[in-house]
Design a protein around this motif. Structure first.
Motif, PDB file in Angstrom:
ATOM      1  N   MET A   1       0.831  -1.199   0.000  1.00  0.00           N
ATOM      2  CA  MET A   1       0.000   0.000   0.000  1.00  0.00           C
ATOM      3  C   MET A   1       0.868   1.253   0.000  1.00  0.00           C
ATOM      4  N   ASN A   2       1.938   1.237   0.770  1.00  0.00           N
ATOM      5  CA  ASN A   2       2.846   2.385   0.771  1.00  0.00           C
ATOM      6  C   ASN A   2       3.496   2.570  -0.592  1.00  0.00           C
ATOM      7  N   THR A   3       3.765   1.467  -1.295  1.00  0.00           N
ATOM      8  CA  THR A   3       4.355   1.545  -2.624  1.00  0.00           C
ATOM      9  C   THR A   3       3.359   2.090  -3.632  1.00  0.00           C
ATOM     10  N   LEU A   4       2.103   1.672  -3.520  1.00  0.00           N
ATOM     11  CA  LEU A   4       1.072   2.130  -4.457  1.00  0.00           C
ATOM     12  C   LEU A   4       0.922   3.641  -4.437  1.00  0.00           C
ATOM     13  N   PHE A   5       0.913   4.219  -3.244  1.00  0.00           N
ATOM     14  CA  PHE A   5       0.637   5.647  -3.111  1.00  0.00           C
ATOM     15  C   PHE A   5       1.882   6.468  -2.778  1.00  0.00           C
ATOM     16  N   LYS A   6       3.041   5.803  -2.843  1.00  0.00           N
ATOM     17  CA  LYS A   6       4.332   6.482  -2.665  1.00  0.00           C
ATOM     18  C   LYS A   6       4.371   7.344  -1.407  1.00  0.00           C
ATOM     19  N   SER A   7       3.766   6.842  -0.359  1.00  0.00           N
ATOM     20  CA  SER A   7       3.782   7.532   0.932  1.00  0.00           C
ATOM     21  C   SER A   7       3.446   6.527   2.013  1.00  0.00           C
ATOM     22  N   LYS A   8       3.621   6.935   3.263  1.00  0.00           N
ATOM     23  CA  LYS A   8       3.355   6.045   4.394  1.00  0.00           C
ATOM     24  C   LYS A   8       1.867   6.069   4.718  1.00  0.00           C
ATOM     25  N   VAL A   9       1.074   5.361   3.900  1.00  0.00           N
ATOM     26  CA  VAL A   9      -0.373   5.368   4.102  1.00  0.00           C
ATOM     27  C   VAL A   9      -0.833   4.187   4.937  1.00  0.00           C
ATOM     28  N   SER A  10       0.049   3.256   5.200  1.00  0.00           N
ATOM     29  CA  SER A  10      -0.336   2.073   5.970  1.00  0.00           C
ATOM     30  C   SER A  10       0.754   1.780   6.990  1.00  0.00           C
ATOM     31  N   ARG A  11       0.321   1.369   8.171  1.00  0.00           N
ATOM     32  CA  ARG A  11       1.276   1.060   9.237  1.00  0.00           C
ATOM     33  C   ARG A  11       2.045  -0.204   8.914  1.00  0.00           C
ATOM     34  N   LYS A  12       3.327  -0.185   9.154  1.00  0.00           N
ATOM     35  CA  LYS A  12       4.105  -1.406   9.027  1.00  0.00           C
ATOM     36  C   LYS A  12       3.975  -2.211  10.313  1.00  0.00           C
ATOM     37  N   SER A  13       4.045  -3.498  10.153  1.00  0.00           N
ATOM     38  CA  SER A  13       3.909  -4.367  11.324  1.00  0.00           C
ATOM     39  C   SER A  13       5.108  -4.170  12.248  1.00  0.00           C
ATOM     40  N   VAL A  14       4.835  -4.118  13.531  1.00  0.00           N
ATOM     41  CA  VAL A  14       5.902  -4.059  14.533  1.00  0.00           C
ATOM     42  C   VAL A  14       5.890  -5.366  15.312  1.00  0.00           C
ATOM     43  N   GLN A  15       7.031  -5.727  15.819  1.00  0.00           N
ATOM     44  CA  GLN A  15       7.120  -6.993  16.545  1.00  0.00           C
ATOM     45  C   GLN A  15       6.446  -6.862  17.906  1.00  0.00           C
ATOM     46  N   PRO A  16       5.305  -7.510  18.108  1.00  0.00           N
ATOM     47  CA  PRO A  16       4.584  -7.387  19.380  1.00  0.00           C
ATOM     48  C   PRO A  16       5.177  -8.296  20.444  1.00  0.00           C
ATOM     49  N   ASP A  17       4.600  -8.188  21.622  1.00  0.00           N
ATOM     50  CA  ASP A  17       4.990  -9.087  22.698  1.00  0.00           C
ATOM     51  C   ASP A  17       4.628 -10.519  22.319  1.00  0.00           C
ATOM     52  N   PRO A  18       5.337 -11.511  22.862  1.00  0.00           N
ATOM     53  CA  PRO A  18       5.073 -12.907  22.484  1.00  0.00           C
ATOM     54  C   PRO A  18       3.621 -13.308  22.662  1.00  0.00           C
ATOM     55  N   GLU A  19       2.998 -12.838  23.749  1.00  0.00           N
ATOM     56  CA  GLU A  19       1.606 -13.252  23.990  1.00  0.00           C
ATOM     57  C   GLU A  19       0.631 -12.557  23.054  1.00  0.00           C
ATOM     58  N   GLU A  20       1.087 -11.483  22.391  1.00  0.00           N
ATOM     59  CA  GLU A  20       0.206 -10.767  21.474  1.00  0.00           C
ATOM     60  C   GLU A  20       0.637 -10.935  20.018  1.00  0.00           C
ATOM     61  N   ARG A  21       1.565 -11.858  19.777  1.00  0.00           N
ATOM     62  CA  ARG A  21       2.135 -11.986  18.440  1.00  0.00           C
ATOM     63  C   ARG A  21       1.060 -12.363  17.420  1.00  0.00           C
ATOM     64  N   ILE A  22       0.193 -13.279  17.781  1.00  0.00           N
ATOM     65  CA  ILE A  22      -0.895 -13.685  16.888  1.00  0.00           C
ATOM     66  C   ILE A  22      -2.215 -13.277  17.531  1.00  0.00           C
ATOM     67  N   PRO A  23      -2.947 -12.335  16.909  1.00  0.00           N
ATOM     68  CA  PRO A  23      -4.233 -11.929  17.487  1.00  0.00           C
ATOM     69  C   PRO A  23      -5.170 -13.120  17.611  1.00  0.00           C
ATOM     70  N   LYS A  24      -5.944 -13.122  18.697  1.00  0.00           N
ATOM     71  CA  LYS A  24      -6.858 -14.243  18.924  1.00  0.00           C
ATOM     72  C   LYS A  24      -8.000 -14.244  17.925  1.00  0.00           C
ATOM     73  N   THR A  25      -8.376 -13.083  17.446  1.00  0.00           N
ATOM     74  CA  THR A  25      -9.438 -12.961  16.443  1.00  0.00           C
ATOM     75  C   THR A  25      -8.990 -11.965  15.391  1.00  0.00           C
ATOM     76  N   VAL A  26      -9.722 -11.934  14.283  1.00  0.00           N
ATOM     77  CA  VAL A  26      -9.430 -10.975  13.230  1.00  0.00           C
ATOM     78  C   VAL A  26      -9.796  -9.578  13.714  1.00  0.00           C
ATOM     79  N   GLU A  27      -8.852  -8.672  13.630  1.00  0.00           N
ATOM     80  CA  GLU A  27      -9.088  -7.292  14.026  1.00  0.00           C
ATOM     81  C   GLU A  27      -9.219  -6.427  12.778  1.00  0.00           C
ATOM     82  N   ILE A  28      -9.949  -5.336  12.906  1.00  0.00           N
ATOM     83  CA  ILE A  28     -10.115  -4.401  11.796  1.00  0.00           C
ATOM     84  C   ILE A  28      -9.486  -3.077  12.214  1.00  0.00           C
TER      85      ILE A  28
END
Length: 376
Positions: A79-106
């Motif tokens: 998405m950032n490449t499409l619009f040549k700007s920082k329009v979408s957050r890059k993933s950051v390394q979360p805590d181990p217990e939060e690495r995989i969300p328990k449900t789909v988040e929006i």
């Protein structure tokens, strides 16, 4: 309005001007190259295009794109490449217990982008957690609910008695679905998601991180995916039934032959042959994102932005949203026909339409009523 401002209203350049009297005031009148106002047979109907352009420039545009796929497929980077700007957050390394969300988040983030005087409000909707679980059964339901919620919000604004002159559009116009570059075939999760969601939103499938495949593997994978889409009755954008004429059909057939787009995203610039390019640097060379011999990113960008953006929005409003609106209104009429207390929709004090109370059993327990999911 001085002479140069007057000239800006037309396409063409100043050829000459002369002074004329308007009442008792002498004002300059310009003659513009290509101006046909002196032709007695010229009406000026073609000027509507310039009027529409000026109005659109003032209002600006809205585009809402949803990205869906497993973690690590490069959704934010693309998405950032499409619009040549920082329009979408890059993933950051979360805590181990939060690495995989328990449900789909929006998660959604909006940006105002301007290019050559054209303003656009871009909203990117991300879906962290999709496909990351051991059991991914019904993982598309939160996404389906989110899309329907946006349709419902737009519908409520429409039926509002004192509705806004211009209703804010939060409807999802396009969903980019990221397919892992396995090189084999569509997974059951891919099939089930696209089969359900293609009926409520425009889906554009892409093969993520296509540089991990050889050209032969990529072509075979694309052909296998197209066969899988046809076998499962999945109609992705651009849909054949919505081609307006022979010219559209010819253009869209070429696009359909390329689906899914094999893409590579990168927001890093490198020097190649004296030019700055977006790409991915490896030991054996640089993969150029916008080079069509390296990947199909340029075709995806043209489809979403340069050639089909307005059509994507039109199909969202006239097909997908209209289907939802008709079902909701039919549902309301059905409730009204079985209700004695509220035979018609009553306006609330805030101007919205009040839904009638649910009918009850003889024991006084209310019959539960669920809103129909926008799904066929």
């Amino acid at each position: 309005m001085d002479r140069w401002e007057f000239n800006d209203c037309f396409c063409g350049s100043v050829e000459s001007h002369r002074d004329v009297f308007v009442g008792k005031k002498l004002i300059p009148v310009l003659r513009v190259r290509g101006d046909k106002s002196h032709d007695s047979s010229y009406v000026g109907i073609d000027a509507i295009l310039e009027q529409m352009r000026r109005k659109a420039m003032k209002q600006g545009f809205e585009l809402n794109i949803m990205v869906v796929g497993q973690s690590g497929l490069g959704k934010s980077t693309l998405m950032n490449t499409l619009f040549k700007s920082k329009v979408s957050r890059k993933s950051v390394q979360p805590d181990p217990e939060e690495r995989i969300p328990k449900t789909v988040e929006i998660k959604s983030i909006s940006h105002d982008i301007e290019e050559k005087g054209v303003r656009m409000k871009l909203t990117v909707i991300d879906t962290p957690g999709f496909g990351d679980q051991i059991n991914n059964e019904n993982c598309w339901q939160p996404i389906m609910k989110f899309i329907n919620d946006q349709y419902e919000a737009y519908l409520q604004e429409e039926i509002n008695i004192d509705r806004k002159k211009r209703i804010p559009d939060s409807r999802v116009h396009c969903c980019i679905y990221f397919i892992p570059p396995t090189g084999h075939c569509l997974r059951p999760l891919d099939v089930e998601f696209m089969r359900r969601l293609s009926k409520v939103v425009n889906i554009v499938p892409v093969i993520a991180k296509a540089d991990t495949l050889t050209l032969e593997e990529r072509d075979f994978f694309k052909q296998t995916i197209r066969e899988g889409l046809r076998a499962n009755g999945i109609d992705v954008y651009p849909q054949k039934e919505f081609d307006e004429d022979a010219e559209d059909r010819l253009i869209n057939d070429k696009i359909r032959e390329m689906i899914p787009f094999a893409v590579v995203g990168s927001d890093q610039e490198y020097q190649v042959n004296g030019k700055r390019i977006l790409g991915r640097k490896t030991k054996w060379g640089t993969i150029e994102v916008e080079n069509i011999s390296h990947c199909e990113f340029a075709y995806l960008r043209d489809l979403l932005i340069r050639t089909h953006m307005q059509n994507i929005k039109d199909i969202t409003g006239s097909i997908h949203y209209e289907t939802y609106r008709v079902r909701r209104l039919n549902e309301s009429n059905h409730i009204n026909s079985h209700s004695t207390e509220h035979p018609v929709l009553q306006p609330k004090t805030n101007g919205q339409i009040e839904m009638p109370a649910a009918p009850t059993h003889s024991n006084g327990v209310a019959i539960q009523h669920q809103v129909m999911t926008h799904e066929m």
